[in-house]
Motif scaffolding. Structure first.
Motif, short mmCIF file in Angstrom:
data_model
loop_
_atom_site.label_atom_id
_atom_site.label_comp_id
_atom_site.label_asym_id
_atom_site.label_seq_id
_atom_site.Cartn_x
_atom_site.Cartn_y
_atom_site.Cartn_z
N HIS A 1 5.25 4.76 3.10
CA HIS A 1 4.70 6.10 3.27
C HIS A 1 5.71 7.15 2.79
O HIS A 1 6.89 7.08 3.12
CB HIS A 1 4.39 6.31 4.76
CG HIS A 1 3.72 7.61 5.03
ND1 HIS A 1 4.40 8.77 5.27
CD2 HIS A 1 2.39 7.94 5.08
CE1 HIS A 1 3.54 9.75 5.46
NE2 HIS A 1 2.32 9.27 5.35
N LYS B 1 3.40 -1.52 3.95
CA LYS B 1 3.00 -0.13 3.65
C LYS B 1 4.25 0.71 3.43
O LYS B 1 5.23 0.57 4.15
CB LYS B 1 2.24 0.45 4.85
CG LYS B 1 0.75 0.23 4.78
CD LYS B 1 -0.05 1.16 5.66
CE LYS B 1 0.42 1.33 7.07
NZ LYS B 1 -0.59 1.90 7.96
N GLU C 1 0.86 -1.18 0.00
CA GLU C 1 0.00 0.00 0.00
C GLU C 1 0.90 1.24 0.00
O GLU C 1 1.82 1.33 0.81
CB GLU C 1 -0.86 -0.02 1.27
CG GLU C 1 -1.88 1.09 1.32
CD GLU C 1 -2.65 1.08 2.65
OE1 GLU C 1 -3.40 2.04 2.87
OE2 GLU C 1 -2.47 0.15 3.46
#
Lengths: 418, 739
Positions: free
Chosen positions: B648, B646, B604
């Motif tokens: 970021h 994930k 993600e």
């Protein structure tokens, strides 16, 4: 439509013919005759050898003979011709299309698969360095948008693509009209107003005449007086050697075919892409949404204006009659779509004031997306937002948008980050 | 209500002069600029013990002009008119300063002036008599009609003569040098020229100051320092060309231009250059100076000043018997003459190989791209049409085939001789471009061939050891130890470099192959497409769902192939490889995650929406792409065993400090941040071990990624380091720079 399809690989010819047929049928069909010219029996190599010896004849002052490329509406050439049995340097569509244009009566030349790029973010012309009238990927042949002006708004149809169904017909008319105009100034022949020369960008001037100097006060005058024939002698696109151009400058038939193609290319790249001298309807609406008046909230009205060909093009009649009608350049053989003289429109103070009379907030949040040739709204699936990019141009109107369709390559991608 | 008028004290002029002008050389320069603005072609300055005479052959003034412009303080006609009347020179003088300048320099002034078609006047101004406290408008200036016999510079009947008497300051070589520096921009480098048509023949300034030693030389120093800045000098000559057919060209490069050492290349060849045996030229000589309009110039000259000057006067001029033919290489008015050598046109066309040079001079790269623009060169070609005619007749050439002046007298007839002349001069410029490229390439070779530092240091060590006997033992021991340590350190560094190169070279080759394979992928992808279409058609004919599914899968594979191509995108486009602009960070990150997504399934990506307009330092898309791509592949390898994957991207700006922080939910660094920063950016240093079961799906593993990241970042004035991980993440890598 008579099409000549050229490729150095025999097996590719039927595949490309299929793609072409598919696009043709999807855009309305009609008479279509495809002739395949490939390596079998040395057909393509022989045709090219004959073309090159015609070129030598023409430069030497002899009348060139007929060529295999004559009488086609469209000549479609695979860029990579390296497998041809020809002596000397390997050939590509680029090395031959200048001479095909100069020496044959074929009308429009398309080069295939020179690049992996589908959409040109830099200049908004396709492949800016190609000498063909249009350089595309072979898959594009199967898209209906290549063969018509209308756009569904969802399929790939770059705003800079010409309509290939109409282009050969327009080229025929261009050539006919140029017969009596070779020694006339280009700009006035194209119905540019007297002051247009001084509004052209440096790039537009340099492409027309590398010899016109900037920033000289007289440059506008020089450009204003530049004739098609003197353009032919100076310009290095189709026929790169200056001595060849000088030798051919007296051959009107050759000069006409070359300048018709090159001036159209100039209009597409230097005038229509930047939208700073002429502005077409979608870009005009982008700048002045209030022209739609009460229609401004409806996406359908925006897109109706994009494809409209008759005045007032879906715009508010009063605003159109009072402020725009006089600056209209109707579509013709050189620029198919209707356009307006932007410097004059921009100078209309009353029109500028209309920004404030008609509140902008009523207009929908629509962006003209250059890859689908249509206005697209923000929202829908995943709150999709058109991608903004900055084309490479001195124009203040260089911020543009694309939907960014999946599985299509957009390049150079740094334009998205400028 | 009654009214009252302003009055102006006469001393205002004096005060204005002092405030606005301040220095004598600027005052006198203003007066010379007035001559230039009046379209004079010559201005003569004569310095005597207590006077200066300024005479020109410009427009001159009628009584009305004198009254309107000279006698009215603050008249600013120059603001309204931007260019001079006849030669359209851009105005150089400041608003009405000439008058103030006169008063600033001397107590008395006489002005004589005469325009075309009107009577001249003579006026005397005695500033000493203009008493402080007297109203300016009551000051009277005596004037009278000018004697018919008066003439001006160059014997002209029109012009202006100003004589300043009772000078307020002394004129020495210091002031003359300052005056020369103030005025060189106006001066034509060609000296005085004959005038043809309405073309600007240039402006020359003549200085006569018998009481100042080397006055002329001191004044000219301003102009000469321009020409001392040449970087390459091209010379060429033909002697007895019609009989001998031999021409010679030579190119002299200064040290530091293209390569570090000074170098001269010469070549002799037979004419004509385009084949045939008949030479129509007999005697030619030329010299062309090439300038570099980038970077520092010598003698305190600003590069902008040089550029402007060469824009006006640069290019190659042609002289016939010492007289300049103004058509060639002249100004901006005549485009064809301006580019008579076709330099600008060929630059525009970006031709790569010369039409004139022999094939043996072929240097590997596209040398004609180094062709100098007309605005970067200054040169003169000398011919003598009188001599050419005699030589032509003596050698039985056809009449009209030798160099001849056209009836307009500003250019040569475009005949075989002229074409040979043009080819000859152009050959020399092409030869320059060719040799310049050769020099830059040889320099690159030279750098590569340099011996490694450890070998040099080792030689030093051997020398020290040979002379051990001549040294005090303590000194010998200390030096030997220090140098040995240096040799060891250099060796370690070289070994490291070797290891890096040993890995980088095959990786770079693999990279290049990958790029070319990328093109091949297109063909494969087409075949997949054909297959998918055929199977889809079959599924419709046989109404078989399984075939439809198969077609769908093939299409998916094709799309995946396309995504892989996308990863290489920035390496395939010239524009994406060039560092031309500062790119938006968010857009670059979005581009890259878009391309990498299919290769990093299940990850993600979160990109912060703050600082939408934050920009990287100047750098190319390919460079920033490489940095982020490396960070992402490291993150992917670190997250192989993580449940949550994930990444970021945090964009931040604090004051002028900007940063992009890439954080992941992988296994973490495995060592402290300080140690990681100390070690992991060195080549081949890696802590993380991918377990055997997942090694096949890991990227990289060569231990070079982070050192490449740092290499690129440093080159672009950015820093890169691990920082405390963001909440919820295990590793954060930060790229920071001053925005």
């Amino acid at each position: 439509m008579k099409v000549l399809l050229c490729d150095d690989k025999e097996q590719e010819l039927p595949r490309r013919a299929d793609l072409l047929r598919k696009g043709w049928e999807a855009s309305g069909g009609g008479d279509l005759h495809i002739t395949e010219l490939g390596p079998k029996g040395n057909a393509l190599a022989g045709a090219l050898q004959a073309l090159f010896s015609s070129a030598t004849d023409a430069v030497g002052g002899k009348a060139p003979g007929k060529t295999t490329f004559d009488d086609y509406d469209l000549v479609v050439i695979d860029n990579n011709l390296s497998e041809l049995e020809l002596q000397g340097a390997r050939h590509t569509a680029e090395t031959i299309c200048g001479w095909v244009r100069a020496l044959s009566s074929s009308r429009y030349i398309v080069a295939l698969d020179r690049s992996l790029v589908d959409f040109d973010l830099e200049y908004l012309v396709g492949d800016p360095t190609s000498l063909a009238d249009l350089s595309i990927r072979s898959e594009h042949l199967a898209l209906s948008g290549l063969w018509q002006r209308a756009s569904t708004g969802a399929e790939f149809r770059p705003s800079y693509w010409p309509d290939l169904r109409e282009s050969p017909v327009r080229r025929k008319h261009q050539i006919e009209k140029l017969k009596a105009a070779l020694d006339k100034p280009i700009l006035s022949f194209l119905d540019f107003p007297a002051e247009a020369a001084s509004k052209l960008s440096r790039a537009a001037i340099a492409t027309l005449s590398p010899k016109v100097e900037l920033p000289d006060e007289d440059h506008a005058k020089q450009i204003e007086n530049l004739t098609f024939r003197s353009y032919f002698v100076e310009a290095a696109r189709s026929i790169p050697a200056p001595s060849d151009r000088e030798a051919l400058a007296a051959r009107d038939d050759i000069v006409i075919r070359v300048v018709a193609s090159e001036i159209e290319a100039w209009l597409r790249r230097e005038i229509l892409a930047p939208q700073d001298v002429l502005v077409d309807l979608p870009h005009l609406l982008d700048r002045m949404p209030f022209l739609l008046a009460e229609g401004a909230p409806e996406l359908a009205r925006w897109n109706a204006a994009v494809t409209s060909v008759a005045a007032p093009f879906g715009l508010n009649t009063t605003l159109y009659d009072d402020h725009l009608a006089k600056w209209l350049r109707p579509g013709d053989d050189w620029i198919a779509r209707p356009t307006f003289w932007w410097p004059s429109v921009a100078a209309d103070e009353k029109l500028s004031e209309a920004y404030f009379d008609i509140p902008d907030t009523t207009a929908g949040d629509y962006y003209y997306c250059e890859d689908v040739s249509a206005f697209v709204g923000v929202g829908g699936k995943d709150d999709a937002q058109p991608s903004e990019f900055s084309m490479r141009s001195d124009t203040p109107w260089n911020r543009r948008y694309v939907v960014r369709l999946e599985h299509y390559a957009y390049a150079p991608r740094s334009q998205f980050a400028l | 209500m009654k009214t009252i008028k302003f009055s102006v004290d006469a001393s205002l002029l004096q005060e204005l002069g002092e405030r606005l002008i301040g220095q004598p050389h600027i005052a006198l320069a203003e007066m010379v600029k007035n001559s230039y603005d009046a379209d004079a072609t010559v201005c003569t300055l004569t310095f005597a013990s207590d006077s200066i005479e300024i005479v020109d052959n410009g427009h001159g003034m009628a009584f009305d002009d004198f009254k309107r412009f000279w006698m009215r303080v603050g008249t600013t006609h120059k603001v309204d008119e931007r260019r001079s009347r006849k030669y359209k020179r851009p105005f150089t003088g400041s608003k009405g300063l000439g008058r103030l300048a006169a008063q600033f320099l001397a107590d008395e002034m006489t002005i004589e002036t005469r325009p075309v078609d009107a009577r001249g006047i003579e006026a005397n101004l005695n500033w000493a008599k203009v008493a402080r406290g007297r109203d300016l408008i009551s000051v009277e200036v005596p004037w009278s009609p000018l004697a018919q016999s008066a003439t001006f510079a160059d014997g002209s009947k029109v012009g202006t003569r100003i004589v300043l008497r009772r000078l307020k300051g002394e004129w020495t070589s210091t002031e003359l040098r300052a005056l020369g520096n103030e005025l060189w921009r106006l001066r034509s480098p060609f000296g005085r020229e004959t005038q043809v048509g309405s073309r600007d023949p240039g402006f020359s300034i003549e200085v006569d100051a018998p009481e100042v030693a080397d006055a002329r030389k001191t004044f000219d120093a301003g102009l000469e320092r321009v020409f001392s800045n040449w970087r390459a000098r091209i010379t060429g000559s033909i002697e007895s060309g019609m009989t001998e057919r031999v021409a010679t060209v030579s190119v002299e490069f200064k040290a530091g231009y293209g390569a570090s050492r000074a170098q001269t290349f010469s070549q002799s060849f037979k004419l004509p250059l385009r084949g045939g045996k008949i030479v129509n030229l007999d005697k030619v000589k030329f010299q062309i100076l090439v300038f570099n309009l980038k970077g520092r110039q010598t003698a305190g000259l600003q590069v902008g000043e040089l550029r402007e000057y060469l824009e006006e006067y640069g290019n190659v001029a042609l002289y016939d018997g010492g007289f300049r033919l103004p058509y060639y290489g002249s100004g901006r008015n005549d485009v064809t003459g301006q580019d008579w050598l076709g330099l600008a046109a060929d630059q525009g066309r970006r031709i790569t190989v010369s039409e004139l040079l022999p094939a043996k001079l072929r240097v590997a790269d596209r040398y004609m791209l180094d062709l100098p623009a007309p605005g970067r060169i200054f040169g003169a070609v000398e011919v003598d049409t009188g001599h050419e005619r005699q030589a032509g007749e003596a050698n039985a050439r056809a009449p009209g085939s030798w160099l001849e002046i056209q009836p307009g007298r500003d250019r040569l007839r475009d005949n075989p001789a002229f074409q040979q002349l043009r080819d000859f001069v152009r050959y020399s410029v092409d030869f320059y471009a060719n040799r310049y490229r050769y020099r830059t390439e040889s320099q690159a070779e030279l750098m590569r061939d340099k011996e490694p530092p450890s070998a040099k240091q080792n030689r030093a060590l051997e020398t020290i050891q040979r002379h051990a006997a001549q040294m005090p033992p303590v000194v010998f021991k200390t030096i030997t130890r220090e140098v040995s340590e240096a040799v060891d350190a250099s060796r370690r560094q070289e070994e490291n470099l070797d290891r890096r190169a040993a890995l980088l070279a095959p990786l770079a080759s693999a990279g290049m192959l990958a790029l070319s394979l990328n093109h091949e992928l297109v063909r494969e992808s087409r075949i997949l497409n054909q297959l998918a279409r055929a199977i889809r058609e079959l599924s419709q004919s046989f109404e078989d769902e399984r075939l439809a599914k198969l077609a769908e899968q093939l299409t998916d594979v094709r799309h995946r192939l396309r995504s892989i191509q996308d990863v290489f995108g920035p390496l395939l486009e010239d524009r994406d490889l060039q560092a031309g602009e500062r790119l938006k960070v968010r857009a670059v990150v979005l581009e890259l995650t878009r391309a990498m997504r299919p290769l990093l399934p299940g990850v993600e990506f979160l990109v912060s929406k703050d600082e939408d307009d934050l920009r990287f330092p100047l750098g190319s898309l390919a460079e920033w792409n490489a940095i982020i791509q490396n960070a992402l592949t490291n993150a992917w390898d670190a997250m192989l065993s993580s449940q949550e994957r994930k990444v970021h991207f945090l964009l931040a700006q604090k004051g002028r400090q900007a940063s992009l922080t890439v954080s992941d939910t992988g296994v973490g660094l495995g060592v402290g941040i300080d140690e990681a920063n100390r070690r992991f950016f060195e080549p081949f240093e890696r802590e993380m071990k991918t377990d055997a079961g997942r090694r096949s799906i890991a990227f990289g593993g060569q231990g070079l990624g982070l050192s490449i990241v740092r290499m690129i970042a440093t080159r672009r004035s950015a820093e890169v380091a691990f920082v405390d991980p963001l909440d919820g993440y295990s590793t954060s890598l930060q790229i920071s720079w001053r925005s």
